[in-house]
Design a protein around this motif. Structure first.
Motif, mmCIF file in Angstrom:
data_model
loop_
_atom_site.group_PDB
_atom_site.id
_atom_site.type_symbol
_atom_site.label_atom_id
_atom_site.label_comp_id
_atom_site.label_asym_id
_atom_site.label_seq_id
_atom_site.Cartn_x
_atom_site.Cartn_y
_atom_site.Cartn_z
ATOM 1 N N GLU A 277 0.838 -1.089 0.017
ATOM 2 C CA GLU A 277 0.069 0.066 0.082
ATOM 3 C C GLU A 277 0.942 1.261 -0.046
ATOM 4 O O GLU A 277 0.594 2.257 -0.681
ATOM 5 C CB GLU A 277 -0.989 -0.166 1.257
ATOM 6 C CG GLU A 277 -2.042 1.197 1.208
ATOM 7 C CD GLU A 277 -2.885 1.006 2.276
ATOM 8 O OE1 GLU A 277 -3.740 1.952 2.446
ATOM 9 O OE2 GLU A 277 -2.932 0.291 3.194
ATOM 10 N N TYR A 278 1.816 1.055 0.699
ATOM 11 C CA TYR A 278 2.890 2.327 0.784
ATOM 12 C C TYR A 278 3.380 2.473 -0.611
ATOM 13 O O TYR A 278 3.514 3.773 -1.065
ATOM 14 C CB TYR A 278 4.035 2.094 1.948
ATOM 15 C CG TYR A 278 4.899 3.229 1.923
ATOM 16 C CD1 TYR A 278 4.893 4.543 2.528
ATOM 17 C CD2 TYR A 278 6.052 3.060 1.172
ATOM 18 C CE1 TYR A 278 5.559 5.373 2.663
ATOM 19 C CE2 TYR A 278 7.223 4.016 1.181
ATOM 20 C CZ TYR A 278 7.031 5.218 1.837
ATOM 21 O OH TYR A 278 7.923 6.365 1.872
ATOM 22 N N ALA A 279 3.871 1.373 -1.192
ATOM 23 C CA ALA A 279 4.383 1.507 -2.537
ATOM 24 C C ALA A 279 3.400 2.082 -3.633
ATOM 25 O O ALA A 279 3.648 3.260 -4.405
ATOM 26 C CB ALA A 279 4.898 0.249 -3.121
ATOM 27 N N ALA A 280 2.319 1.857 -3.414
ATOM 28 C CA ALA A 280 1.061 2.403 -4.304
ATOM 29 C C ALA A 280 0.938 3.692 -4.095
ATOM 30 O O ALA A 280 0.653 4.634 -5.415
ATOM 31 C CB ALA A 280 -0.234 1.671 -4.061
ATOM 32 N N TYR A 281 0.864 4.183 -2.794
ATOM 33 C CA TYR A 281 0.680 5.626 -2.726
ATOM 34 C C TYR A 281 2.119 6.601 -3.137
ATOM 35 O O TYR A 281 1.823 7.659 -3.581
ATOM 36 C CB TYR A 281 0.326 6.044 -1.298
ATOM 37 C CG TYR A 281 -1.038 5.557 -1.003
ATOM 38 C CD1 TYR A 281 -2.342 6.185 -1.575
ATOM 39 C CD2 TYR A 281 -1.400 4.563 0.112
ATOM 40 C CE1 TYR A 281 -3.742 5.802 -1.296
ATOM 41 C CE2 TYR A 281 -2.451 4.367 0.362
ATOM 42 C CZ TYR A 281 -3.760 4.995 -0.052
ATOM 43 O OH TYR A 281 -5.055 4.364 -0.035
#
Length: 60
Positions: free
Chosen positions: A23-27
């Motif tokens: 999720e961090y990578a996506a944001y």
């Protein structure tokens, strides 16, 4: 860090950690203008988290 957890909690904890990283990578991708795969990564993060919750046991 996961080795410190009870054996039956290692897989759910690992899936939660993986979910948070994805999720961090996506944001970060979205913030940097590289949004081609953002939706896929967010869905993947949600799926990882859901599977971790399922492994923990039924919701009460």
């Amino acid at each position: 860090m996961l080795d410190d957890k009870a054996v039956d909690m290692r897989v759910p904890a690992a899936l939660k950690a993986a979910s948070e990283l994805v999720e961090y990578a996506a944001y970060e991708m979205a913030r940097n203008g590289n949004s081609n795969d953002v939706a896929t990564l967010i869905l993947l993060a949600a799926d990882l988290e859901r599977r971790g919750v399922q492994i923990e046991g039924p919701l009460s």
